[in-house]
Design an enzyme around this catalytic site. Sequence first.
Site, short mmCIF file in Angstrom:
data_model
loop_
_atom_site.label_atom_id
_atom_site.label_comp_id
_atom_site.label_asym_id
_atom_site.label_seq_id
_atom_site.Cartn_x
_atom_site.Cartn_y
_atom_site.Cartn_z
N CYS A 200 -5.12 9.53 -3.27
CA CYS A 200 -4.38 8.64 -2.35
C CYS A 200 -2.93 8.48 -2.79
O CYS A 200 -2.06 8.27 -1.96
CB CYS A 200 -5.02 7.26 -2.32
SG CYS A 200 -6.70 7.22 -1.76
N HIS B 68 -11.77 7.03 4.74
CA HIS B 68 -10.84 8.16 4.86
C HIS B 68 -11.58 9.41 4.40
O HIS B 68 -12.40 9.34 3.46
CB HIS B 68 -9.65 7.98 3.91
CG HIS B 68 -8.45 7.28 4.49
ND1 HIS B 68 -7.58 6.56 3.71
CD2 HIS B 68 -7.94 7.23 5.75
CE1 HIS B 68 -6.59 6.08 4.46
NE2 HIS B 68 -6.79 6.47 5.70
N ARG C 235 -10.05 5.53 10.82
CA ARG C 235 -8.58 5.45 10.87
C ARG C 235 -8.00 6.46 11.87
O ARG C 235 -7.57 6.09 12.94
CB ARG C 235 -8.00 5.67 9.48
CG ARG C 235 -8.49 4.67 8.42
CD ARG C 235 -7.89 3.30 8.62
NE ARG C 235 -8.29 2.36 7.59
CZ ARG C 235 -7.61 2.13 6.45
NH1 ARG C 235 -6.51 2.79 6.20
NH2 ARG C 235 -8.04 1.24 5.58
N ARG D 50 0.61 -1.70 7.52
CA ARG D 50 1.11 -0.49 6.88
C ARG D 50 2.08 0.31 7.76
O ARG D 50 2.65 1.31 7.31
CB ARG D 50 -0.06 0.42 6.46
CG ARG D 50 -0.98 -0.20 5.42
CD ARG D 50 -1.87 0.86 4.74
NE ARG D 50 -1.06 1.81 3.96
CZ ARG D 50 -1.55 2.89 3.37
NH1 ARG D 50 -2.84 3.16 3.46
NH2 ARG D 50 -0.77 3.70 2.68
N ASP E 272 0.81 -1.22 0.00
CA ASP E 272 0.00 0.00 0.00
C ASP E 272 0.84 1.27 0.00
O ASP E 272 0.30 2.38 0.13
CB ASP E 272 -0.94 0.02 1.22
CG ASP E 272 -2.24 -0.75 0.98
OD1 ASP E 272 -2.64 -0.92 -0.19
OD2 ASP E 272 -2.87 -1.17 1.97
N1 ARG Z 1 -5.47 -0.01 0.93
C1 ARG Z 1 -5.19 1.26 1.51
C2 ARG Z 1 -5.72 1.33 2.93
O1 ARG Z 1 -6.77 0.82 3.16
C3 ARG Z 1 -5.79 2.35 0.68
C4 ARG Z 1 -5.43 3.72 1.16
C5 ARG Z 1 -5.96 4.76 0.27
N2 ARG Z 1 -5.45 6.04 0.61
C6 ARG Z 1 -6.19 7.11 0.85
N3 ARG Z 1 -5.58 8.23 1.04
N4 ARG Z 1 -7.49 7.04 0.96
O2 ARG Z 1 -5.09 1.86 3.81
#
Ligand code: ARG
Length: 287
Positions: free
Chosen positions: A280, A186, A157, A111, A86
């Site tokens: 992203c 997000h 998040r 991550r 990612d």
């Molecule tokens: N697979 C990543 C996650 O879930 C995607 C992140 C996408 N980034 C963003 N800025 N929305 O963390």
Amino acid sequence: VSLVGPGEEPIVLDVPTAPVRVPTTRRYLMCAPEHFTVAYSINPWMDPTRPISTALAVEQWTALKETYEGLGHRVETIQPEPGLPDMVFAANSGTVVDGRVLGSRFRAPQRAAEADHFRRWFLANGYRDVVMPERTNEAEGDLAWTGRYLLAGTGFRTDPLAHAEAQEALGVPVISLQLVDPRYYHLDVALFVLADDLVAYYPEAFSPGSLRVLERLFPDAVVATEEDAACLGLNAVSDGRHVVLPVEAVHLAGEVAKRGFEPVFVDISELRKSGGGPKCCTMELRD
Ligand code: ARG
């Protein structure tokens, strides 16, 4: 507008309906998806059983980078790391306002290691004011600078206490917004900044109170539809005139065009399988 005087033919004036939008040159940080795949699932878009083409992701990402360069923007890149699929989503690893950097702290352990690679990039690239957050903070994934406020998402998040940390570290007024739909986990998949103090957002992604905050702060906002949001159309990048957005976001593109912006389409179908789009992949370096 037609003006009619006594006994005269109407005079039709061609009044422009939208202001002229002036782009400003931007500097972005991106990370090639050389190691991109969907190996785990940390959002509803990610299905590890679905096939992924890393080559296609690289092709789409390269076209996105070339789109920015074609618009006159400068794109910096960071070396992608094996085992961090990612890492292409560079926006999650730092928030830069006036040359100050607030790094990131990921919620998902898969991550976590990305944050330090970006911290070291900032230090190697001349940034001196680099703060790493104590609380979970997915950077521009949840933080959007409008030129006046730092809009800050929470709910899936970024920790709400990270919003106060961001205010201290960056010295900007932070507005907390509650996200309520797991597909829009997000802030940057629910809202984007078109120009100073002008945003576009998908109302259903926000709690009732946060929606009222948005309506109060941005009465002229572009209000997106379900179909705009469902193709990650709100994961767009504006330079003040050009709006880079997914090719499926035709309705949203029409709405921003009515406001005087110029839509620029990109295909991000492969990256969307991980829940990401143009924004992203793009961290803005506001030096
Ligand atoms: N697979 C990543 C996650 O879930 C995607 C992140 C996408 N980034 C963003 N800025 N929305 O963390």
